[in-house]
Write a protein that holds these residues in place. Structure first.
Motif, PDB file in Angstrom:
ATOM      1  N   SER A 283       0.823  -1.203  -0.055  1.00 60.50           N
ATOM      2  CA  SER A 283       0.056   0.015  -0.028  1.00 60.50           C
ATOM      3  C   SER A 283       0.879   1.137  -0.281  1.00 60.50           C
ATOM      4  O   SER A 283       1.941   1.249   0.623  1.00 60.50           O
ATOM      5  N   GLY A 284       0.542   2.135  -0.765  1.00 58.74           N
ATOM      6  CA  GLY A 284       1.440   3.472  -0.982  1.00 58.74           C
ATOM      7  C   GLY A 284       2.453   3.296  -1.758  1.00 58.74           C
ATOM      8  O   GLY A 284       3.229   4.475  -1.683  1.00 58.74           O
TER       9      GLY A 284
ATOM     10  N   LYS B  69       0.862   2.780  -7.086  1.00 53.84           N
ATOM     11  CA  LYS B  69       0.058   1.891  -8.082  1.00 53.84           C
ATOM     12  C   LYS B  69      -0.647   2.591  -8.705  1.00 53.84           C
ATOM     13  O   LYS B  69      -0.688   2.733  -9.731  1.00 53.84           O
TER      14      LYS B  69
ATOM     15  N   THR C   9      -1.078   5.777  -8.611  1.00 51.12           N
ATOM     16  CA  THR C   9      -0.213   6.984  -9.087  1.00 51.12           C
ATOM     17  C   THR C   9      -0.088   6.576 -10.686  1.00 51.12           C
ATOM     18  O   THR C   9      -0.195   7.392 -11.526  1.00 51.12           O
TER      19      THR C   9
HETATM   20  N1  LIG Z   1      -2.982  13.830  -4.559  1.00 46.03           N
HETATM   21  C1  LIG Z   1      -1.937  13.225  -3.750  1.00 46.03           C
HETATM   22  N2  LIG Z   1      -1.519  14.059  -3.025  1.00 46.03           N
HETATM   23  C2  LIG Z   1      -0.588  13.732  -2.042  1.00 46.03           C
HETATM   24  N3  LIG Z   1      -0.105  12.560  -2.002  1.00 46.03           N
HETATM   25  C3  LIG Z   1      -0.600  11.639  -2.791  1.00 46.03           C
HETATM   26  C4  LIG Z   1      -1.705  11.889  -3.573  1.00 46.03           C
HETATM   27  N4  LIG Z   1      -1.759  10.751  -4.384  1.00 46.03           N
HETATM   28  C5  LIG Z   1      -1.344   9.767  -3.652  1.00 46.03           C
HETATM   29  N5  LIG Z   1      -0.463  10.339  -2.675  1.00 46.03           N
HETATM   30  C6  LIG Z   1       0.695   9.745  -1.847  1.00 46.03           C
HETATM   31  O1  LIG Z   1       1.555   9.073  -2.661  1.00 46.03           O
HETATM   32  C7  LIG Z   1       1.947   7.644  -2.421  1.00 46.03           C
HETATM   33  C8  LIG Z   1       1.322   6.652  -3.457  1.00 46.03           C
HETATM   34  O2  LIG Z   1      -0.173   6.839  -3.313  1.00 46.03           O
HETATM   35  P1  LIG Z   1      -0.914   5.778  -4.403  1.00 46.03           P
HETATM   36  O3  LIG Z   1      -2.332   6.111  -4.031  1.00 46.03           O
HETATM   37  O4  LIG Z   1      -0.398   5.784  -5.925  1.00 46.03           O
HETATM   38  O5  LIG Z   1      -0.554   4.371  -3.866  1.00 46.03           O
HETATM   39  P2  LIG Z   1      -1.066   2.771  -4.078  1.00 46.03           P
HETATM   40  O6  LIG Z   1       0.249   1.798  -4.256  1.00 46.03           O
HETATM   41  O7  LIG Z   1      -2.281   2.746  -5.054  1.00 46.03           O
HETATM   42  O8  LIG Z   1      -1.649   2.475  -2.761  1.00 46.03           O
HETATM   43  P3  LIG Z   1      -2.653   1.304  -2.072  1.00 46.03           P
HETATM   44  O9  LIG Z   1      -2.301  -0.078  -2.482  1.00 46.03           O
HETATM   45  O10 LIG Z   1      -3.252   1.604  -0.708  1.00 46.03           O
HETATM   46  O11 LIG Z   1      -4.252   1.716  -3.200  1.00 46.03           O
HETATM   47  C9  LIG Z   1       1.213   7.598  -0.965  1.00 46.03           C
HETATM   48  O12 LIG Z   1       2.182   8.003  -0.175  1.00 46.03           O
HETATM   49  C10 LIG Z   1       0.068   8.620  -1.058  1.00 46.03           C
HETATM   50  O13 LIG Z   1      -0.230   9.195   0.114  1.00 46.03           O
END
Ligand SMILES: Nc1ncnc2c1ncn2[C@@H]1O[C@H](COP(=O)(O)OP(=O)(O)OP(=O)(O)O)[C@@H](O)[C@H]1O
Ligand SMILES: [Mg+2]
Length: 262
Positions: free
Chosen positions: A44-45, A48, A50
């Protein structure tokens, strides 16, 4: 060389926040070939979602570049299908009308797309459900409708961000096999994001394993599992060893803890 369907080149992404910049992704490089199925697994985080927003042109890299079919992404990309973790069906439209939203908004000929929508519904086992409303469907059925909607305009690329995350384990397993069947029939390029290692391995040509934030590619594993993939594939030694390989990458990066017996 053939143009990749989707190409990430040295992609870095930081978000500005009140408490300073957050580095979400670091030097992400990936070429997705025509008709290739890529799974991305990571904690998580690790960035992905993004990656998905940037591939669809809803967010942009801080540096590096992303191209779809050789064209650099500088605005929202319309020629792709997206499926999210929770289905975003409109409650007041029936199944058919939900699937036809895209062609309708683009002012395309409804009749042509209606035939295609019916074919897609048949493919996902929802023949006869055209006039039902979302509240009349189970979670798995709703997600199948979402998949039909993402496929209706024949996009060459399908982005799926934990599409089965909200489903119970049995439905989820069923949907994974169905997605594989759909992919065999349509041969779209797919990016499939999941937390589930087994699911990732079962579906993919290549599994991209990510490290914790800032997300980087820890390893890319080619599966070379025979088609069609079935539930029984998960019992094969090759499958079991691939799953172990992914798990070991996570252990190496501290995502999964190794407990030694005392
Ligand atoms: N719009 C935003 N503004 C600030 N920080 C963000 C934003 N979007 C994502 N982040 C940060 O960027 C990082 C990656 O986020 P992302 O949503 O891409 O992760 P993920 O791999 O999809 O996680 P998950 O498996 O929980 O869905 C995280 O630390 C998140 O807090
Ligand atoms: Mg996410």
């Amino acid at each position: 060389m053939m143009t990749a369907t989707l190409d990430f080149k040295h992609v870095n992404k930081s978000y500005g926040t009140a408490s300073g910049p957050i580095e979400a992704l670091r030097d992400f490089n990936l070429e997705v070939g025509d008709g290739e199925f890529i799974s991305i697994v990571g904690p998580s985080g690790c960035g992905k979602s993004t990656l998905m927003s940037m591939a669809s042109g809803l967010a942009f890299p801080s540096s590096g570049s992303i191209s779809v079919k050789g064209e650099r992404v500088t605005q929202p990309v319309t020629d792709l299908g997206i499926v999210f973790q929770t289905d975003v069906l409109l409650d007041w439209r029936n199944v058919l009308d939900n699937i036809l939203i895209q062609p309708e908004m683009r002012g395309l000929d409804r009749r042509a797309y209606e035939t295609r929508a019916r074919e897609l519904l048949k493919m996902v086992g929802l023949e006869g459900f055209e006039k039902k409303y979302p509240y009349e469907l189970s979670g798995g059925m709703r997600q199948r409708v979402s998949i039909c909607r993402a496929l209706i305009h024949e996009p060459p690329l399908l982005l799926m961000d934990e599409p089965f995350g909200a489903l119970d384990a049995l439905t989820r397993e069923q949907m994974v096999i169905e997605l594989h069947q759909i992919w065999l029939k349509t041969r779209k390029s797919v990016i499939f994001i999941t937390h589930d290692i087994q699911e990732a391995v079962l579906l993919a040509d290549r599994v991209v394993v990510m490290s914790p934030r800032p997300g980087r590619i820890a390893e890319i594993i080619e599966t070379h599992l025979p088609h069609p993939r079935r539930p029984a594939t998960m019992e094969t030694p090759r499958f079991v060893s691939l799953v172990a390989q992914v798990r070991h990458v996570f252990e190496k990066h501290g995502v999964l803890k190794v407990y030694d017996p005392e």
